[in-house]
Every structure is written in C-alpha cells, then in structure tokens.
Design an enzyme around this catalytic site. Sequence first.
Site, PDB file in Angstrom:
ATOM      1  N   ARG A   1      54.202  12.589 -70.398  1.00 13.14           N
ATOM      2  CA  ARG A   1      55.287  13.651 -69.509  1.00 13.14           C
ATOM      3  C   ARG A   1      54.884  15.016 -69.057  1.00 13.14           C
ATOM      4  O   ARG A   1      55.606  15.294 -68.102  1.00 13.14           O
ATOM      5  CB  ARG A   1      56.427  13.904 -70.718  1.00 13.14           C
ATOM      6  CG  ARG A   1      57.127  12.361 -71.160  1.00 13.14           C
ATOM      7  CD  ARG A   1      57.919  12.638 -72.576  1.00 13.14           C
ATOM      8  NE  ARG A   1      58.773  11.349 -72.814  1.00 13.14           N
ATOM      9  CZ  ARG A   1      58.190  10.317 -73.165  1.00 13.14           C
ATOM     10  NH1 ARG A   1      56.859  10.098 -73.488  1.00 13.14           N
ATOM     11  NH2 ARG A   1      59.090   9.449 -73.542  1.00 13.14           N
TER      12      ARG A   1
ATOM     13  N   GLY B   1      52.145   0.933 -71.089  1.00 10.65           N
ATOM     14  CA  GLY B   1      53.429   0.626 -70.958  1.00 10.65           C
ATOM     15  C   GLY B   1      54.163   2.008 -70.374  1.00 10.65           C
ATOM     16  O   GLY B   1      55.302   2.012 -69.595  1.00 10.65           O
TER      17      GLY B   1
ATOM     18  N   SER C   1      65.016   2.406 -76.116  1.00 12.91           N
ATOM     19  CA  SER C   1      63.587   2.698 -75.629  1.00 12.91           C
ATOM     20  C   SER C   1      63.396   4.023 -74.988  1.00 12.91           C
ATOM     21  O   SER C   1      64.240   4.183 -74.056  1.00 12.91           O
ATOM     22  CB  SER C   1      63.346   1.575 -74.736  1.00 12.91           C
ATOM     23  OG  SER C   1      62.323   1.880 -73.796  1.00 12.91           O
TER      24      SER C   1
ATOM     25  N   ASP D   1      56.124   2.756 -83.588  1.00 15.66           N
ATOM     26  CA  ASP D   1      54.631   2.743 -83.475  1.00 15.66           C
ATOM     27  C   ASP D   1      53.810   2.820 -84.765  1.00 15.66           C
ATOM     28  O   ASP D   1      52.518   2.586 -84.983  1.00 15.66           O
ATOM     29  CB  ASP D   1      53.942   3.936 -82.434  1.00 15.66           C
ATOM     30  CG  ASP D   1      54.500   3.450 -81.125  1.00 15.66           C
ATOM     31  OD1 ASP D   1      54.934   2.384 -80.780  1.00 15.66           O
ATOM     32  OD2 ASP D   1      54.346   4.528 -80.326  1.00 15.66           O
TER      33      ASP D   1
ATOM     34  N   LYS E   1      55.098  -5.047 -78.019  1.00 25.04           N
ATOM     35  CA  LYS E   1      54.210  -4.021 -77.874  1.00 25.04           C
ATOM     36  C   LYS E   1      52.860  -4.491 -77.383  1.00 25.04           C
ATOM     37  O   LYS E   1      52.682  -5.595 -76.901  1.00 25.04           O
ATOM     38  CB  LYS E   1      54.126  -3.127 -79.440  1.00 25.04           C
ATOM     39  CG  LYS E   1      55.430  -2.741 -79.685  1.00 25.04           C
ATOM     40  CD  LYS E   1      55.852  -1.511 -78.710  1.00 25.04           C
ATOM     41  CE  LYS E   1      57.198  -0.829 -79.076  1.00 25.04           C
ATOM     42  NZ  LYS E   1      57.514   0.210 -78.179  1.00 25.04           N
TER      43      LYS E   1
ATOM     44  N   ARG F   1      53.220  -7.342 -82.481  1.00 27.60           N
ATOM     45  CA  ARG F   1      52.782  -6.554 -83.813  1.00 27.60           C
ATOM     46  C   ARG F   1      53.312  -7.218 -85.122  1.00 27.60           C
ATOM     47  O   ARG F   1      52.912  -6.860 -86.042  1.00 27.60           O
ATOM     48  CB  ARG F   1      53.071  -4.981 -83.813  1.00 27.60           C
ATOM     49  CG  ARG F   1      52.095  -4.511 -82.788  1.00 27.60           C
ATOM     50  CD  ARG F   1      52.205  -2.899 -82.857  1.00 27.60           C
ATOM     51  NE  ARG F   1      51.455  -2.352 -81.696  1.00 27.60           N
ATOM     52  CZ  ARG F   1      51.609  -1.255 -81.337  1.00 27.60           C
ATOM     53  NH1 ARG F   1      52.744  -0.604 -81.371  1.00 27.60           N
ATOM     54  NH2 ARG F   1      50.739  -0.710 -80.289  1.00 27.60           N
TER      55      ARG F   1
ATOM     56  N   ARG G   1      46.606   0.298 -82.152  1.00 30.54           N
ATOM     57  CA  ARG G   1      47.458   0.697 -83.525  1.00 30.54           C
ATOM     58  C   ARG G   1      46.956  -0.363 -84.573  1.00 30.54           C
ATOM     59  O   ARG G   1      46.939  -0.325 -85.802  1.00 30.54           O
ATOM     60  CB  ARG G   1      48.633   0.726 -83.285  1.00 30.54           C
ATOM     61  CG  ARG G   1      49.270   1.692 -82.210  1.00 30.54           C
ATOM     62  CD  ARG G   1      50.335   2.517 -82.446  1.00 30.54           C
ATOM     63  NE  ARG G   1      50.644   3.358 -81.380  1.00 30.54           N
ATOM     64  CZ  ARG G   1      50.229   4.793 -81.389  1.00 30.54           C
ATOM     65  NH1 ARG G   1      49.161   5.235 -82.113  1.00 30.54           N
ATOM     66  NH2 ARG G   1      50.414   5.575 -80.477  1.00 30.54           N
TER      67      ARG G   1
END
Length: 432
Positions: free
Chosen positions: A28, A95, A168, A318, A345, A349, A391
């Site tokens: 960001r 993403g 989201s 996450d 993801k 996952r 992850r």
Amino acid sequence: MEKTLINNIQSNLKGEITVPGDKSISHRAIMLGSIAYGVTEIDNFLMGEDCLATIDCFRKMGVKIENKNSKIIVEGVGLNGLKEPDGILDAKNSGTTTRIISGILAGQKFKSTITGDDSLKKRPMKRVISPLEKMGAKFLYLGEEERLPFTVQGAQLKGITYRPKVASAQVKSAILLAALYADCPTTIVEVAQSRNHSELMLEYFGAQLKHHSKTEISIRPNPRLMGQHITVSADISSAAYFMVAGLICEGSDILIKNVNINPTRAGIINVIQDMNGIISLENLRDVCNEDVADIHVKYSPDMTGTTIGGDIIPTLIDEIPVIAVLAAFAHGKTIIKDAEELKVKESNRIDTVVNGLTDMGATIKATNDGMVINGGEQLFGAKIATQKDHRIAMAFSIANLICKGSVILDDANCVSISFPGFYDLLDTLINN
Ligand code: S3P
C-alpha cells in the site's frame, strides 16, 4: 529447491528478534506513494518478491522508485499522473498486487494488461472485477474468463455502494482506490471487518473517509494525497512462525520487536491466549496510524485446543497454517471453521495443511470450511508438498522443530515471497 530442515528437537529458542516489514503495508505504501503528490519515503519496506512485483508495476507506469540507503523513495506523480504501462504488468505470485492495482487501473484513461504466475492465474478475480465493472471499468480476458491475464480499460468511474460477498481487504482496497477516481462518494459494506491498512494509510495521506461502523465505510473522490514518511512495522504474519516456535519448543523465550498488532490483523494473539499460551505485549505504541508492540512468548506445555470461527477468521486468515501446527501440539481438539477462503490462497491451504500434517502423523481432518485437529500426539518427519506456497513452507519448518526425524520441503525458496532470510533467522535462534 528441495530442503531437508535441521532437526534439533532439544532446541530451546531464546532471544530478541525482528522479522521483516509488513507485506500488506509495504504494497500500500508503494501504491499510495505513487498516486500522491511529492516524495514518499518508506523505511523497513519488505523486500519480498510480492512487494517487488508491485514496485515493478508502478515503475512501468512511469513512477520513479529507488532504493537509497535501505529506504524506498517513491516520487509520486499525483492521482492522474500515471502513464500507460510500458509493457505487461506482471504481478508474479501476488494476489494483493493484482487485486488492489486493478482498482487504480480502473480509473485511468488508458488500457493496461496484467498477468501473473501459474498459481495466480488460477485464483478468483471476479470478486474485484464485479465491483469495478459496476463503477464503469471494462475487463477483457486474454485466457480464461475472470482470471489473469486480463486487460483493464479504465473509464470515468461512478461512485457506488457495494457489499462484497467475502470479507476481503484486497477487494475492499481495490474499490477504495477506484473510488478516488469516481464522480461521487463510494460506500463499502463488509460481511465482517477485513484488515484496514488501506483506510488507515489513505487517511494518513489525506483522503477523507467516514467510518459508519467497523464494517461500513465511505470515501470521497478526488482527494489531494500528499507524500508521507512511512515506517513499516514488522509483519505479524511473519512473526506468527516465531510466536508458535516459542510456544512449542521446550525452554523457549522469544521477544519479537516492533510487530504490527492492528486488531484487524492480530487474531492469532487472541487464539494463543484462548489456548493457554504464554504471550504478552510490551511497549505498545502508534506508528504511522498503526498499533505496534513487542510480542513476548514463552514455552507453553499446557496449551489446549479451541474453536476458531466467525468474525475472527479474516483477522488471522494467513496464520491458519501455523495455527494448525500449534493445534497439533496443544492437547485436545481444535476446530477451525468459516474459513473457506483458505481454498483460494496461494495453494488450497485446507488441503496442503491437512495433507502435510497427516503425513507427519497428526490426527487432522479437512472439513468444507476448515479443519479439525486432535492435538498432543508425537509428530514425525515427512516430505511436504508445499505447492510453492510460502506460508506452507514456513508453517512446516516450525512443525519440524518438534517432530522426530526431519521435515523435507519440496520447495524451500518460496519463502522469499514474504520472508527473505526466514531460514537464517530460524537457524540463528536454534544455534543460539
Ligand atoms: C491481504 C489481504 C488478505 C490476505 C493477503 C493480503 C491484503 O487477502 O490473505 O495475504 O494485503 O489486503 P484477502 O483480502 O483476499 O482476504
């Protein structure tokens, strides 16, 4: 590259560590810095592959972004100063880059084409395309419908009221950024509150938002965003691996410095407390509109299972792979529910976690919206199919610390997506 992890089941992990800057905030900072007027200086930017992909996309749109003395310097071009991209924008595995940038691209006077790696090309994009089309942008698919690669034809956008079906932050942020280019205010109503870094940073740069409630916000178009100095706090999603390592390895005591504990991100702390983990927050402070603290964890042999579901899910989405490892260590049953989002993801996952922990000897079952883990059993080494998901590689590196035998990761390099230096930091603690 395949990697056999060092297995040192006796290791007590002790020390003070820092983990890299927050991935969401780093993305960001580049995006808002690019469309603000003046210079944005970013300290502790995450030099992970995802965030580097974001830098590359804005450079292709004419923004000068440099790395000087460990600071990222963005020379903002203003809201309407981006140029038609010099080539295809490549979001690689990210993403966040794809979805949030789509909001900015939707408001431009030019066309841009965006693509990504094989994993990203499979991920759902309709969630951002639908609201952006409602606002007036057009999408043209170069491959499969509603997937990357696609071309975004920007337009004069309309302000809308939108209720995304999933909680989201990527979708919310895409709409917020598109809304900067709209003809009237835009309102977003979420089903549960997702991470709010975009809102906090937009306000930091001078945008005007109205917070009607935790799940309903409005934003005015056409603000004069001004470049800022951003210090990126450490990523709680990266800290999570060391929080869990400290809780499960006998004799451990770890202090993780300067971690972002924004309540829309910090659900893992509540879960650890619910499970009887020894965790405390020290030195609480505000850094660039974000809550920050040092997180102190200690070995916690008496941890118990819990149920994780509902509105807390977006605040720890996450961290679920490493929370599943923690649940395999804790005594009793842990239920993770309302987490269907895990399926879309970087890998599915639910499957990658359940398959990996099953291969390690855990009692774990996949459900439609999560998993059920019966913890407290001895884990064993196994070869883990990471699906190149960063992850998953890191969560199983932590499971390796308490298993008999060694975990072998089929792809260890993917950790550099979000945590360059992960293995070195883990080795330093193990050998301390
Ligand atoms: C992110 C939001 C989350 C998260 C992702 C980063 C962000 O995704 O899983 O890693 O920076 O906005 P969703 O918004 O799709 O839940």
